[in-house]
Design an enzyme around this catalytic site. Structure first.
Site, PDB file in Angstrom:
ATOM      1  N   TRP A  57       0.827  -1.200   0.000  1.00  0.00           N
ATOM      2  CA  TRP A  57       0.000   0.000   0.000  1.00  0.00           C
ATOM      3  C   TRP A  57       0.873   1.267   0.000  1.00  0.00           C
ATOM      4  O   TRP A  57       1.765   1.405  -0.798  1.00  0.00           O
ATOM      5  CB  TRP A  57      -1.008  -0.031   1.154  1.00  0.00           C
ATOM      6  CG  TRP A  57      -2.109  -1.029   0.975  1.00  0.00           C
ATOM      7  CD1 TRP A  57      -2.252  -2.227   1.634  1.00  0.00           C
ATOM      8  CD2 TRP A  57      -3.215  -0.957   0.054  1.00  0.00           C
ATOM      9  NE1 TRP A  57      -3.378  -2.897   1.189  1.00  0.00           N
ATOM     10  CE2 TRP A  57      -3.988  -2.143   0.226  1.00  0.00           C
ATOM     11  CE3 TRP A  57      -3.642  -0.024  -0.889  1.00  0.00           C
ATOM     12  CZ2 TRP A  57      -5.159  -2.397  -0.511  1.00  0.00           C
ATOM     13  CZ3 TRP A  57      -4.805  -0.268  -1.623  1.00  0.00           C
ATOM     14  CH2 TRP A  57      -5.541  -1.443  -1.430  1.00  0.00           C
ATOM     15  N   SER A  58       0.631   2.199   0.910  1.00  0.00           N
ATOM     16  CA  SER A  58       1.284   3.515   0.810  1.00  0.00           C
ATOM     17  C   SER A  58       2.764   3.516   1.170  1.00  0.00           C
ATOM     18  O   SER A  58       3.433   4.539   0.982  1.00  0.00           O
ATOM     19  CB  SER A  58       0.542   4.541   1.666  1.00  0.00           C
ATOM     20  OG  SER A  58      -0.675   4.899   1.050  1.00  0.00           O
ATOM     21  N   THR A  59       3.295   2.424   1.652  1.00  0.00           N
ATOM     22  CA  THR A  59       4.748   2.351   1.787  1.00  0.00           C
ATOM     23  C   THR A  59       5.393   2.546   0.418  1.00  0.00           C
ATOM     24  O   THR A  59       6.541   2.994   0.322  1.00  0.00           O
ATOM     25  CB  THR A  59       5.163   1.009   2.421  1.00  0.00           C
ATOM     26  OG1 THR A  59       4.513   0.879   3.699  1.00  0.00           O
ATOM     27  CG2 THR A  59       6.663   0.919   2.629  1.00  0.00           C
TER      28      THR A  59
END
Length: 385
Positions: free
Chosen positions: A77-79
Site C-alpha cells: 500500500w502507501s509504503t
C-alpha cells in the site's frame, strides 16, 4: 535458518548479536491476543550498511497452508510512496528536477485550471489540492496512465495550493510519477527497477511481472478498524478514498498487481525495502551502489508543512514525499523518516544511527499509521543499539 518454533510458528532468518530483542518482538507479534496477531510477516534491519536482522515467519494465506518464505512478496500500500519519493529524489540528485520549480516546468499540461505556480515541493507534500479525482473514476482507470494523468492535469485544486494539506492517498503516485516519467522518459516502475531496485538487488516492484505472481501473499482484511465514514469526512479527505473506493482485497486482482499505481500497489519483501532505505541511512550508498548524495537526502527530508493533515487528523511533518518521525511511529528518534502503508507495513531510515527498517505483513491492521506491531518493532530496534 530456523531460529525458533513457537506455537507451530517457525521463525526463520538471522539476527546479529545484540538485536535479539527484535527477534523477540517479532515472535510476540505472532502470539498477540488482539486483532493484529500476525498470519505472515517479515522484518529486516540494516545498520551502517550491514544487515543485522532478516526474519520471516508464518503463512502467505489465511488458511495457513502456504508457508511464508524469504522471497514472499506483499502489496505494501502507501509504503510505495516512500519508494516513489526516493525515485524522484534520485532525479533531484542528478540535477534533473528541482523541488522549488513549478510542476509545469516538467509537465506543461499541468498548468491548466490555475495550477501553473504549484511547485514540486507542494505536490509531494500533499499541499497541491489534488487529493482525489473530481470526475467519476472507476478502478479500471487506474490501469490507464494517460487517463489519470490527463485528468489530474485538467483538474482545478480543491484549495489554494500551499494553504493546507490533505493526504493525496492515491493521486500522489500519479502526480509524482508523471514528473518522473516526463523527466526520465521511463515509467515509474521501470525507473525504480533500473535505477534503484535493480542496482541494489532490492526485491521491490511497482508493476508486478506475471512471473512473480506465485510469490505473492494474499492480503487479509482488517478484523476491526477505523474505517472511512463518508458522513463525517471532510470533502478533501473523502475525495482521497471514495473515487474509486479503496478496498483491502483489491490487491488480489492480477490487473492491480500488473499496473503501476505508485502511491499504493508496490510489492516488496521486507529485505527489499530495508535495502533501499538502508542506502539512505548509510549516506546514500549500500554495497557500492550510490543512490544519491547526503546533500540530496537532506533535501528529501526537509519538512515542508507542520500543519495538521485534513485526512489523517494529526501533524505528519511532510517532507518531500516522506514523513518525519514527529509522532514516534518510527521509534524514538525525531530524525527518522519514512512511510507507512495501510494495514501496517512501513519502511524508514535514520541517518543519525545508520539504521533502516523494512516490515511487511499480510494480516492488515485497522489503521493508516501507527500499527502496534510496527511501532513495537521500531522501538525494539532502537533499544538494541
Amino acid at each position: 535458518m530456523t531460529l525458533a518454533t513457537h506455537d507451530e510458528i517457525r521463525i526463520h532468518g538471522t539476527v546479529a548479536p545484540g538485536f535479539e530483542a527484535v527477534r523477540d518482538r517479532f515472535v510476540a507479534n505472532f502470539t498477540r491476543d488482539d486483532d493484529s496477531r500476525e498470519v505472515g510477516a517479515a522484518v529486516a534491519v540494516y545498520r551502517h550498511g550491514s544487515l543485522v536482522v532478516d526474519l520471516w515467519a508464518g503463512f502467505r494465506d489465511e488458511a495457513r497452508r502456504e508457508p511464508w518464505t524469504a522471497d514472499t512478496l506483499v502489496n505494501v500500500w502507501s509504503t510505495t510512496k516512500g519508494v516513489t519519493a526516493i525515485a524522484l529524489a534520485r532525479l533531484v540528485d542528478q540535477g534533473k528536477v528541482d523541488y522549488a520549480a513549478p510542476v509545469a516546468a516538467y509537465w506543461p499540461e499541468f498548468a491548466q485550471a490555475g495550477k501553473a505556480d504549484i511547485t514540486v515541493a507542494q505536490l509531494v507534500s500533499h499541499q497541491a489540492g489534488l487529493p482525489g479525482f473530481v470526475d467519476p473514476t472507476p478502478l479500471s482507470d487506474f490501469y490507464d496512465w494517460e487517463t489519470v494523468a490527463s485528468r489530474l492535469a485538467a483538474q482545478a485544486p480543491m484549495w489554494e495550493p500551499g494553504t493546507k494539506n490533505s493526504y493525496h492517498a492515491m493521486t500522489y503516485g500519479f502526480l509524482a510519477g508523471e514528473i518522473i516519467r516526463r523527466v526520465s522518459e521511463r515509467s515509474v516502475g521501470r525507473f525504480v527497477a533500473e535505477e534503484i531496485a535493480g542496482p541494489l538487488g532490492a526485491d521491490v516492484h511497482i508493476g508486478l511481472a506475471e512471473r512473480d505472481e506465485p510469490r505473492v501473499a494474499a492480503m487479509i482484511p482488517p478484523k476491526a478498524g477505523e474505517g472511512f465514514d463518508p458522513a463525517t469526512m471532510p470533502p478533501e479527505a473523502l475525495a482521497a478514498v471514495a473515487n474509486p473506493a479503496m478496498e483491502p482485497t483489491i490487491p488480489h486482482d492480477r490487473a492491480w498487481r500488473a499496473a503501476e499505481v505508485p502511491a499504493g500497489n508496490g510489492h516488496a519483501t521486507a529485505l527489499g525495502l530495508a535495502r533501499i532505505f538502508g542506502a539512505l541511512a548509510n549516506g546514500g550508498e549500500l554495497d557500492g551502489v550510490r543512490l544519491m548524495s547526503p546533500e540530496t537526502i537532506a533535501k528529501l527530508t526537509t519538512v515542508q508543512t507542520r500543519r495538521e493533515d485534513v485526512m489523517l487528523g494529526f501533524k505528519p511533518f511532510w517532507a518531500h514525499g516522506v514523513a518525519l518521525n514527529d509522532s514516534g511511529v518510527f521509534g524514538p528518534r525525531p530524525g527518522t523518516f519514512g512511510h507507512s502503508g495501510w494495514g501496517g507495513s512501513f519502511a524508514c531510515a535514520d541517518p543519525g544511527t545508520g539504521v533502516a527498517i523494512g516490515y511487511v505483513m499480510n494480516q492488515m491492521g485497522g489503521g493508516l499509521v501507527g500499527d502496534p506491531r510496527a511501532v513495537g518493532l521500531c522501538h525494539a530496534v532502537f533499544a538494541s543499539l
